[in-house]
Design an enzyme around this catalytic site. Structure first.
Site, short mmCIF file in Angstrom:
data_model
loop_
_atom_site.label_atom_id
_atom_site.label_comp_id
_atom_site.label_asym_id
_atom_site.label_seq_id
_atom_site.Cartn_x
_atom_site.Cartn_y
_atom_site.Cartn_z
N LYS A 22 0.83 -1.21 0.00
CA LYS A 22 0.00 0.00 0.00
C LYS A 22 0.87 1.26 0.00
O LYS A 22 0.55 2.24 -0.69
CB LYS A 22 -0.92 0.01 1.22
CG LYS A 22 -2.00 -1.06 1.23
CD LYS A 22 -2.83 -0.94 2.51
CE LYS A 22 -3.88 -2.01 2.60
NZ LYS A 22 -4.66 -1.91 3.86
N HIS A 99 8.87 -2.34 5.17
CA HIS A 99 8.63 -2.18 6.59
C HIS A 99 8.99 -3.47 7.32
O HIS A 99 8.71 -4.57 6.84
CB HIS A 99 7.16 -1.85 6.87
CG HIS A 99 6.63 -0.69 6.09
ND1 HIS A 99 7.28 0.53 6.02
CD2 HIS A 99 5.50 -0.55 5.34
CE1 HIS A 99 6.57 1.36 5.28
NE2 HIS A 99 5.50 0.74 4.85
N HIS A 244 -2.69 -1.08 11.63
CA HIS A 244 -2.24 -1.86 10.48
C HIS A 244 -2.70 -3.32 10.55
O HIS A 244 -2.53 -4.05 9.58
CB HIS A 244 -0.72 -1.79 10.36
CG HIS A 244 -0.24 -0.45 9.89
ND1 HIS A 244 -0.61 0.09 8.68
CD2 HIS A 244 0.58 0.46 10.46
CE1 HIS A 244 -0.04 1.27 8.53
NE2 HIS A 244 0.67 1.52 9.60
N GLU A 250 -8.50 1.95 5.98
CA GLU A 250 -8.78 3.11 5.13
C GLU A 250 -10.06 3.84 5.56
O GLU A 250 -10.22 5.04 5.28
CB GLU A 250 -8.91 2.68 3.66
CG GLU A 250 -7.62 2.29 2.99
CD GLU A 250 -7.20 0.85 3.28
OE1 GLU A 250 -6.14 0.43 2.79
OE2 GLU A 250 -7.93 0.14 4.01
N ARG A 290 9.76 8.43 11.82
CA ARG A 290 8.65 8.88 12.66
C ARG A 290 9.00 8.51 14.09
O ARG A 290 9.27 7.34 14.39
CB ARG A 290 7.34 8.21 12.26
CG ARG A 290 6.11 8.88 12.89
CD ARG A 290 4.85 8.05 12.71
NE ARG A 290 4.86 6.87 13.55
CZ ARG A 290 4.67 5.63 13.10
NH1 ARG A 290 4.47 5.40 11.81
NH2 ARG A 290 4.70 4.60 13.94
N GLY A 311 4.95 4.28 7.39
CA GLY A 311 4.00 3.99 6.32
C GLY A 311 3.68 5.22 5.47
O GLY A 311 3.74 6.36 5.94
N TYR A 315 -3.82 6.32 5.19
CA TYR A 315 -4.16 6.53 6.59
C TYR A 315 -2.92 6.62 7.48
O TYR A 315 -3.03 6.68 8.70
CB TYR A 315 -5.07 5.40 7.10
CG TYR A 315 -4.53 4.01 6.84
CD1 TYR A 315 -3.68 3.38 7.76
CD2 TYR A 315 -4.85 3.33 5.68
CE1 TYR A 315 -3.18 2.12 7.52
CE2 TYR A 315 -4.36 2.07 5.43
CZ TYR A 315 -3.53 1.46 6.35
OH TYR A 315 -3.02 0.21 6.10
#
Length: 343
Positions: A22, A99, A244, A250, A290, A311, A315
């Site tokens: 995504k 990730h 997640h 979403e 982050r 990510g 979202y």
């Protein structure tokens, strides 16, 4: 102007494979076609590399060609296996939108260093350091920044838990997105929590719960030239943040609302941002990260974790924090690629 050839790596072998796909899709949609000539290399859960047209829902079952990155600096590129032969594609820069394990933990960064190809994001050392929460806490604590009280165990250990003030969190030390995490409110819940964490890692972390607001800060840049996004804040109705792993993230989280900008007084907001920058520098991060923290009622900022490839989904928190500070996804991509090319 010559376009830069950008190789976007996505997928991977970790439990965060779907999130990576995504994220890559959002990166692809925001790459300026006037500036970049993209290549998309998907890595299946089994570890197979495929050159594909786009990170869509069907890339794994499509007609992508086998491809792999050579560690040989004379090759300095991607070897694509065509029917009856092979060809070499030499990207100018790689964007590893991966990730978790085997992507965000220094493994992929090591391969790219061997290959001699510039890449977006943190280097080997900071990637590995931030992936292991116990090592992250140790370094950050030595830099004078507060961390949770924590204990380290190996898979198969079973502490009696008599010495802890509950609740505590039991986590895989080297995993992300709350996979394998349990909130334990009494000691008879420990066996199940340790079993769950052990499914994701052989090293298990137990953390004392920190009472405070969950806040985050997006950081962009290198050294003393850092840009921070607006601080965000997670408001939970119950449980802990695990978007997640939800069925339809979403459409919003089942138990959390993410507020950007956070509802904080200006001194608290500034303190969170400054602490995020201190943590970022202490861990040797570059490019982006982050930084997730807790803001206690007394104003103390406590580290939660650092995500070196956050990510990029619709979202996800990192792009939303940057957007609130006036930087679009396309703006951030441009800066990240420029940082990578500068070395």
């Amino acid at each position: 102007m010559k376009k830069l050839k950008i190789a976007v790596l996505f997928g991977g072998c970790s439990e965060e494979h779907p999130v990576s796909v995504k994220s890559a899709r959002e990166i692809a949609r925001n790459l300026d076609p006037e500036k970049y000539d993209p290549l998309y290399i998907g890595i299946t859960r089994a570890g197979e590399w495929k050159l594909c047209d786009f990170p869509d829902d069907h890339w794994e079952s499509g007609n992508g060609l086998p491809a792999f990155l050579s560690p040989d600096r004379r090759t300095r590129g991607l070897i694509v296996l065509d029917p009856g032969g092979y060809r070499i594609i030499r990207p100018d820069v790689v964007f590893p939108v991966l990730h978790g394990k085997m992507g965000e933990d220094g493994a992929m960064q090591g391969l790219l260093e061997l290959a001699g190809i510039p890449y977006v994001g943190c280097d080997i050392q900071s990637s590995a350091l931030c992936m292991d929460k116990s090592l992250t806490y140790t370094v950050v604590r030595n830099a004078g920044i507060a961390t949770p009280v924590f204990w380290i165990f190996e898979k198969g250990d079973m502490p009696d838990g008599e010495q802890w003030a509950y609740p505590v969190f039991v986590k895989p030390a080297r995993s992300g997105s709350s996979f394998g995490v349990s909130k334990v409110t009494r000691k008879d819940e420990l066996p199940e929590a340790f079993e769950r964490a052990g499914q994701y890692d052989s090293k298990i972390l137990v953390e004392q719960m920190v009472a405070g607001s969950e806040v985050g800060c997006a950081v962009l840049g290198t050294g003393h030239d850092l840009v921070v996004g607006e601080v965000d804040q997670i408001r939970l109705s119950h449980g802990f943040f695990r978007i997640h792993q939800e069925q339809n993230p979403e459409n919003g989280s089942e138990n959390a609302v993410i507020q950007v900008p956070a509802d904080l007084a200006e001194p608290d907001r500034a303190r969170v941002q400054e602490t995020a920058k201190r943590i970022y520098r202490a861990l040797g991060c570059r490019g982006l990260a982050r930084v997730d923290m807790f803001l206690r009622e007394d104003g103390e900022v406590v580290l939660n974790e650092v995500n070196t490839m956050p990510g990029w989904t619709s979202y996800s928190r990192y792009p939303r924090m940057m957007a609130a500070a006036g930087l679009t996804v396309a703006d951030v991509i441009d800066r990240l690629i420029a940082f990578a090319m500068e070395g």
